[in-house]
Design a protein around this motif. Structure first.
Motif, PDB file in Angstrom:
ATOM      1  N   MET A   1      -6.156 -44.252 -22.375  1.00  0.00           N
ATOM      2  CA  MET A   1      -5.556 -45.558 -22.350  1.00  0.00           C
ATOM      3  C   MET A   1      -6.040 -46.428 -23.517  1.00  0.00           C
ATOM      4  SD  MET A   1      -5.055 -47.891 -19.024  1.00  0.00           S
ATOM      5  CE  MET A   1      -3.974 -46.650 -18.370  1.00  0.00           C
ATOM      6  N   LEU A   2      -7.295 -46.283 -23.882  1.00  0.00           N
ATOM      7  CA  LEU A   2      -7.844 -47.046 -25.007  1.00  0.00           C
ATOM      8  C   LEU A   2      -7.881 -46.231 -26.301  1.00  0.00           C
ATOM      9  CD1 LEU A   2     -10.864 -48.893 -23.365  1.00  0.00           C
ATOM     10  CD2 LEU A   2      -8.681 -49.844 -24.025  1.00  0.00           C
ATOM     11  N   GLU A   3      -7.273 -45.058 -26.283  1.00  0.00           N
ATOM     12  CA  GLU A   3      -7.312 -44.185 -27.465  1.00  0.00           C
ATOM     13  C   GLU A   3      -6.855 -44.879 -28.743  1.00  0.00           C
ATOM     14  OE1 GLU A   3      -5.772 -40.131 -27.038  1.00  0.00           O
ATOM     15  OE2 GLU A   3      -5.911 -40.493 -24.888  1.00  0.00           O
ATOM     16  N   PRO A   4      -5.743 -45.626 -28.722  1.00  0.00           N
ATOM     17  CA  PRO A   4      -5.338 -46.285 -29.966  1.00  0.00           C
ATOM     18  C   PRO A   4      -6.385 -47.277 -30.474  1.00  0.00           C
ATOM     19  CG  PRO A   4      -3.553 -46.339 -28.364  1.00  0.00           C
ATOM     20  CD  PRO A   4      -4.767 -45.827 -27.656  1.00  0.00           C
ATOM     21  N   LEU A   5      -7.083 -47.899 -29.564  1.00  0.00           N
ATOM     22  CA  LEU A   5      -8.088 -48.885 -29.931  1.00  0.00           C
ATOM     23  C   LEU A   5      -9.398 -48.228 -30.359  1.00  0.00           C
ATOM     24  CD1 LEU A   5      -8.714 -51.911 -30.040  1.00  0.00           C
ATOM     25  CD2 LEU A   5      -9.427 -51.760 -27.666  1.00  0.00           C
ATOM     26  N   LEU A   6      -9.831 -47.218 -29.607  1.00  0.00           N
ATOM     27  CA  LEU A   6     -11.125 -46.579 -29.861  1.00  0.00           C
ATOM     28  C   LEU A   6     -11.027 -45.336 -30.735  1.00  0.00           C
ATOM     29  CD1 LEU A   6     -12.652 -46.832 -26.279  1.00  0.00           C
ATOM     30  CD2 LEU A   6     -13.094 -48.309 -28.232  1.00  0.00           C
ATOM     31  N   GLU A   7      -9.816 -44.878 -31.006  1.00  0.00           N
ATOM     32  CA  GLU A   7      -9.567 -43.707 -31.855  1.00  0.00           C
ATOM     33  C   GLU A   7      -9.966 -42.383 -31.233  1.00  0.00           C
ATOM     34  OE1 GLU A   7     -11.622 -44.502 -35.467  1.00  0.00           O
ATOM     35  OE2 GLU A   7     -10.308 -46.136 -36.028  1.00  0.00           O
ATOM     36  N   SER A   8     -10.386 -42.376 -29.958  1.00  0.00           N
ATOM     37  CA  SER A   8     -10.838 -41.133 -29.358  1.00  0.00           C
ATOM     38  C   SER A   8     -10.845 -41.222 -27.840  1.00  0.00           C
ATOM     39  CB  SER A   8     -12.248 -40.824 -29.858  1.00  0.00           C
ATOM     40  OG  SER A   8     -12.837 -39.799 -29.117  1.00  0.00           O
ATOM     41  N   GLU A   9     -10.267 -40.219 -27.204  1.00  0.00           N
ATOM     42  CA  GLU A   9     -10.308 -40.136 -25.739  1.00  0.00           C
ATOM     43  C   GLU A   9     -11.739 -39.899 -25.272  1.00  0.00           C
ATOM     44  OE1 GLU A   9      -8.671 -37.329 -22.099  1.00  0.00           O
ATOM     45  OE2 GLU A   9      -7.990 -36.924 -24.134  1.00  0.00           O
ATOM     46  N   ILE A  10     -12.499 -39.131 -26.046  1.00  0.00           N
ATOM     47  CA  ILE A  10     -13.888 -38.837 -25.685  1.00  0.00           C
ATOM     48  C   ILE A  10     -14.707 -40.122 -25.694  1.00  0.00           C
ATOM     49  CG2 ILE A  10     -15.982 -37.634 -26.419  1.00  0.00           C
ATOM     50  CD1 ILE A  10     -14.137 -35.385 -27.445  1.00  0.00           C
ATOM     51  N   LYS A  11     -14.539 -40.940 -26.700  1.00  0.00           N
ATOM     52  CA  LYS A  11     -15.272 -42.207 -26.793  1.00  0.00           C
ATOM     53  C   LYS A  11     -14.930 -43.113 -25.606  1.00  0.00           C
ATOM     54  CE  LYS A  11     -15.755 -43.786 -30.938  1.00  0.00           C
ATOM     55  NZ  LYS A  11     -15.530 -44.464 -32.239  1.00  0.00           N
ATOM     56  N   GLU A  12     -13.661 -43.135 -25.240  1.00  0.00           N
ATOM     57  CA  GLU A  12     -13.221 -43.940 -24.090  1.00  0.00           C
ATOM     58  C   GLU A  12     -13.917 -43.479 -22.816  1.00  0.00           C
ATOM     59  OE1 GLU A  12      -9.204 -44.547 -21.381  1.00  0.00           O
ATOM     60  OE2 GLU A  12      -9.001 -43.717 -23.380  1.00  0.00           O
ATOM     61  N   LYS A  13     -13.932 -42.171 -22.585  1.00  0.00           N
ATOM     62  CA  LYS A  13     -14.539 -41.645 -21.362  1.00  0.00           C
ATOM     63  C   LYS A  13     -16.054 -41.832 -21.355  1.00  0.00           C
ATOM     64  CE  LYS A  13     -10.826 -38.653 -20.071  1.00  0.00           C
ATOM     65  NZ  LYS A  13     -10.361 -37.363 -19.632  1.00  0.00           N
ATOM     66  N   ILE A  14     -16.677 -41.725 -22.517  1.00  0.00           N
ATOM     67  CA  ILE A  14     -18.120 -41.968 -22.618  1.00  0.00           C
ATOM     68  C   ILE A  14     -18.439 -43.403 -22.225  1.00  0.00           C
ATOM     69  CG2 ILE A  14     -20.032 -42.239 -24.258  1.00  0.00           C
ATOM     70  CD1 ILE A  14     -18.897 -39.766 -25.745  1.00  0.00           C
ATOM     71  N   LEU A  15     -17.700 -44.350 -22.773  1.00  0.00           N
ATOM     72  CA  LEU A  15     -17.935 -45.759 -22.456  1.00  0.00           C
ATOM     73  C   LEU A  15     -17.680 -46.051 -20.976  1.00  0.00           C
ATOM     74  CD1 LEU A  15     -16.441 -47.532 -25.582  1.00  0.00           C
ATOM     75  CD2 LEU A  15     -18.827 -47.539 -24.855  1.00  0.00           C
ATOM     76  N   LEU A  16     -16.618 -45.484 -20.416  1.00  0.00           N
ATOM     77  CA  LEU A  16     -16.337 -45.681 -19.001  1.00  0.00           C
ATOM     78  C   LEU A  16     -17.435 -45.082 -18.126  1.00  0.00           C
ATOM     79  CD1 LEU A  16     -12.495 -45.014 -18.935  1.00  0.00           C
ATOM     80  CD2 LEU A  16     -13.636 -47.159 -18.361  1.00  0.00           C
ATOM     81  N   PHE A  17     -17.907 -43.907 -18.504  1.00  0.00           N
ATOM     82  CA  PHE A  17     -18.965 -43.245 -17.734  1.00  0.00           C
ATOM     83  C   PHE A  17     -20.251 -44.069 -17.772  1.00  0.00           C
ATOM     84  CE2 PHE A  17     -22.172 -40.103 -16.691  1.00  0.00           C
ATOM     85  CZ  PHE A  17     -21.566 -39.370 -15.688  1.00  0.00           C
TER      86      PHE A  17
END
Length: 109
Positions: A1-17
């Motif tokens: 969901m934040l991929e366009p903003l964060l440039e990475s699905e992994i980064k998004e999931k790391i931050l959420l975790f």
């Protein structure tokens, strides 16, 4: 969901975790999402260099958390909280899995 903003699905999931667990370490994130360890470590270090995360050593583990001095901490947490509302239920379980550690009683078994 934040991929366009964060440039990475992994980064998004790391931050959420990290947001849902307050602090975490690379291997714990890898176990939850089956990511490559090197990728997770690189993302954590990049976020730390950017001031978004902090890290501290506890025993042999390097724990990461959201930096309380990050100027946009409140906004980031509000954004992550909003994103969690849109995460599918089966995926949401990965963010809220409790840590299962044995209690230390100090008594021999």
């Amino acid at each position: 969901m934040l991929e366009p903003l964060l440039e990475s699905e992994i980064k998004e999931k790391i931050l959420l975790f990290i947001f849902t667990h307050v602090e975490s370490y690379a291997r714990e994130i890898v176990k939850a999402f089956v990511f490559n360890l090197d990728t997770v470590q690189n993302q954590l270090l990049n976020l730390e260099r950017g001031g978004v995360l902090y890290s501290k050593i506890k025993g042999k583990v390097r724990l990461f958390g959201i930096n309380p001095r990050y100027p946009f901490k409140k906004e980031l947490e509000q954004l992550l909280k909003k994103v969690l509302d849109f995460v599918p239920e089966d995926e949401k379980k990965k963010f809220y899995t409790p840590r299962l550690r044995p209690r230390r009683t100090g008594k021999p078994l």
